[in-house]
Design a protein around this motif. Structure first.
Motif, short mmCIF file in Angstrom:
data_model
loop_
_atom_site.label_atom_id
_atom_site.label_comp_id
_atom_site.label_asym_id
_atom_site.label_seq_id
_atom_site.Cartn_x
_atom_site.Cartn_y
_atom_site.Cartn_z
N ASP A 91 0.81 -1.27 -0.04
CA ASP A 91 -0.02 0.10 -0.16
C ASP A 91 0.93 1.37 -0.17
N SER A 92 0.25 2.49 0.26
CA SER A 92 0.90 3.64 0.09
C SER A 92 1.57 3.87 1.34
N THR A 102 3.57 0.12 -5.49
CA THR A 102 2.69 0.84 -4.68
C THR A 102 1.77 1.58 -5.62
N PRO A 103 0.55 2.15 -5.09
CA PRO A 103 -0.38 2.54 -5.87
C PRO A 103 0.02 4.13 -6.25
N GLU A 113 -3.58 5.46 -14.88
CA GLU A 113 -2.87 5.43 -13.45
C GLU A 113 -4.14 4.70 -12.43
N TYR A 116 -4.60 1.41 -13.34
CA TYR A 116 -3.49 0.42 -12.66
C TYR A 116 -3.82 0.56 -10.82
N ASN A 117 -4.17 1.48 -10.37
CA ASN A 117 -4.66 1.52 -9.00
C ASN A 117 -5.89 0.64 -8.78
N HIS A 120 -4.43 -2.88 -8.78
CA HIS A 120 -3.27 -2.98 -7.76
C HIS A 120 -4.19 -3.23 -6.44
N ALA A 121 -5.19 -2.54 -6.07
CA ALA A 121 -5.96 -2.88 -5.03
C ALA A 121 -6.61 -4.17 -5.19
#
Length: 136
Positions: A91-92, A102-103, A113, A116-117, A120-121
């Motif tokens: 995570d961030s 990371t995000p 982006e 991607y987030n 990623h999540a």
């Protein structure tokens, strides 16, 4: 973690607070929520298999500090230097590194982006489920 559409990702990382009794040097163990804990760094794979645990730091320690001082960070760095292209996702609270994804902060909706987030999540959710399964 290819099942999660993140080729090359070998695991997800996060920290979780495990409550402990008041220790002698309690200032190192009081977390941001005000109770005594260890901040335990856990890495799992896509099947919730725990790959690594680091329980060496008190609850006042930030996830990124634990990462910077962990043997697994040095191992991932060495793999990268040797040409291996594998990643962890975090995570961030973790720093973006060539081997730690990371995000993207403040990604505008509808952008690559933001896409991607979202991916990623979804992929990183495995560590949240692993922590819930093993630590509650």
């Amino acid at each position: 973690m290819n099942q999660l559409n993140f080729p090359g990702v070998i695991g997800a990382i996060d920290g979780t607070h495990v409550a402990i009794m008041k220790p002698l040097n309690e200032h190192n163990f009081i977390n941001r929520k005000g109770y005594h804990s260890l901040n335990v760094q856990i890495i799992c794979d896509s099947t919730m298999k725990v790959l690594n645990i680091n329980a060496n730091f008190g609850g006042s320690t930030h996830d990124s500090f634990i990462w910077r001082h962990s043997g697994i960070q040095r191992q991932m760095q060495q793999l990268y230097r040797n040409g291996e292209r594998c990643w962890l996702i975090g995570d961030s609270g973790y720093p973006l590194q060539p081997y730690l994804l990371t995000p993207v902060l403040n990604a505008a909706p509808g952008t690559p982006e933001a896409n991607y987030n979202a991916a990623h999540a979804t992929a990183r959710n495995i560590i949240e489920r692993t922590i819930t399964c093993y630590c509650t």
